[in-house]
Motif scaffolding. Structure first.
Motif, short mmCIF file in Angstrom:
data_model
loop_
_atom_site.label_atom_id
_atom_site.label_comp_id
_atom_site.label_asym_id
_atom_site.label_seq_id
_atom_site.Cartn_x
_atom_site.Cartn_y
_atom_site.Cartn_z
N CYS A 1 0.84 -1.21 0.00
CA CYS A 1 0.00 0.00 0.00
C CYS A 1 0.87 1.26 0.00
O CYS A 1 0.60 2.22 -0.72
N ILE A 2 1.91 1.23 0.81
CA ILE A 2 2.81 2.39 0.90
C ILE A 2 3.49 2.65 -0.43
O ILE A 2 3.57 3.80 -0.89
N LEU A 3 3.97 1.60 -1.09
CA LEU A 3 4.59 1.75 -2.41
C LEU A 3 3.61 2.35 -3.41
O LEU A 3 3.97 3.22 -4.22
N MET A 4 2.37 1.87 -3.37
CA MET A 4 1.35 2.37 -4.29
C MET A 4 1.05 3.84 -4.04
O MET A 4 0.96 4.65 -4.97
N ILE A 5 0.92 4.23 -2.78
CA ILE A 5 0.62 5.63 -2.45
C ILE A 5 1.77 6.53 -2.89
O ILE A 5 1.56 7.62 -3.46
N LYS A 6 3.00 6.09 -2.70
CA LYS A 6 4.17 6.87 -3.13
C LYS A 6 4.18 7.02 -4.66
O LYS A 6 4.57 8.07 -5.19
#
Length: 433
Positions: A69-74
């Motif tokens: 999720c963090i990778l996607m948001i970044k």
């Protein structure tokens, strides 16, 4: 559960927020998403524990879900502004395309990847200038509330993202509210058909990411060791409760004797353990009723002649020793999605039949093909009827690439910058000044 009046209050709040939120420049919205990613990084293990507590996912896989999720948001926080005004050459002095957000978008999301599915929909939708109301699965209200809190703690205006603690019966009324402009659903085929019909009746945009019965095709020149290792993971990750998981292992008959024993041995490495232990690869299913359904499907397959390669053995209400069966065309289990630790093996006599078997399903989410031959790999990639094809890899979603299905696996695009435009209206502006 929220009352009708409470739901209406939240929708009105989302609409007031939309009126202001859509005015924010794209880059300003991105800055808030950068803060959201940083906040989630600081709370990774805490957020992961919510997933494991609610739906029994092994904690290591829950941590991986939050990290994804963090990778996607970044990715979205750092991406180009795909909504900027496009100038077009025509006979008019002014010819432009503007991309306008629609308004409030409803998300109807499942329990199997509770953070990922909700955020995969919400992040590009909100980045486009819309606001979101989420109807999460009934066992994942804690996740939904946690996401709402994350948005608020990151500085997003209240009302941009709201979790609605409601049951399925409330969805129709929410979609019929004139302030709600569209819906995105990830879930089963029946749920998708129901929600899409409500949206269609009310002339509202819908995006559906539905079930899959994806093929994992092993040809005679494949790397059998890697294919066996990845194949077991592709079927049993998240206890087999993944729409894009490999479910049908279609093996070229010349590969059967080399691949199948290796695959069975890899499959046996998945034994049920404590979901909170970081070395656990397989835990229990999300609910007892889902486990009951899997047992019924297994028995149906056996009743129609399936051969047991590894028996599906129930340990308790939600835990299994994973099963593997060999099936043939005509077995009604091939018309169903297996959502649990049970895989199917089919044998194709040649490449053409392997392709035909792979396409002989109403689903079309993401197939995988294993071969060392580039020409053969792309023959399969171009002719498989699915939204994605992986070559010598496990099928999975990635922030940078569009994700969506074909046939009864749904329509519309999630992920990539294409998703930012899903809930926008391309407005043509032409004239002479």
């Amino acid at each position: 559960m929220l009352s009708v009046n409470q739901i209406e209050t939240k929708i009105n709040k989302a609409n007031l927020s939309f009126i202001e939120w859509k005015k924010n420049p794209f880059t300003q919205r991105q800055k808030l998403f950068s803060k959201l990613a940083s906040l989630m990084e600081s709370k990774t293990e805490k957020l992961a524990s919510i997933i494991t507590t609610e739906m029994n996912k092994p904690i290591s896989q829950s941590i991986a879900e939050i990290e994804k999720c963090i990778l996607m948001i970044k990715y979205y926080a750092e991406g180009e502004d795909v909504l900027k005004v496009e100038k077009v050459s025509t006979s008019f002095g002014v010819s432009e395309i503007h991309h306008s957000p629609m308004g409030i978008i409803l998300g109807v999301m499942p329990w199997n990847y509770p953070f990922w599915q909700a955020l995969r929909f919400a992040v590009p939708t909100i980045l486009a200038g819309n606001t979101v109301v989420l109807k999460h699965a009934s066992i994942c209200f804690g996740t939904g509330n946690a996401i709402e809190k994350l948005f608020e703690e990151s500085g997003f205006p209240k009302g941009v993202f709201q979790n609605l603690e409601v049951g399925h019966a409330a969805v129709e009324g929410i979609l019929e509210n004139p302030l709600v402009k569209g819906v995105s659903l990830t879930g089963s085929e029946p749920a998708g058909a129901s929600v899409a019909s409500i949206a269609g009746k009310n002339i509202k945009k819908s995006v559906l990411e539905l079930g899959g019965s994806d093929a994992f095709i092993v040809l005679e020149d494949a790397d059998f060791d890697k294919a066996a290792h990845v194949g077991a993971l592709a079927r049993l990750q998240n206890c087999g409760q993944t729409c894009i998981a490999a479910k049908r292992f279609i093996i070229h008959h010349k590969a059967e004797s080399s691949f199948l024993p290796k695959f069975i041995e890899e499959y046996k490495q998945y034994t049920s353990g404590n979901a909170m232990h970081k070395d656990t690869k397989l835990s229990g299913m999300a609910r007892k009723d889902l486990a009951d359904d899997l047992v019924k499907q297994y028995q149906l397959a056996l009743d129609y002649g399936a051969e047991v390669l590894l028996p599906l053995e129930r340990i308790d209400d939600i835990r299994f020793v994973p099963g593997l069966i060999k099936v043939s065309i005509g077995n009604p289990i091939l018309d169903e999605e297996l959502f649990g630790p049970l895989g199917m093996v089919m044998i194709g006599k040649n490449d053409k039949e392997c392709l035909s078997l792979a396409n002989a399903t109403r689903y079309g989410l993401g197939n995988s093909v294993w071969t060392r031959d580039r020409e053969k790999a792309f023959y399969f990639a171009e002719n498989l009827e699915s939204g994605a094809v992986a070559i010598n890899e496990m099928t999975k979603s990635m922030p940078e690439l569009p994700f969506g299905g074909a046939k009864h696996s749904g329509y519309g695009t999630e992920l990539s910058m294409f998703a930012v435009k899903e809930f926008t209206i391309p407005k043509s502006i032409v004239g002479t000044l």
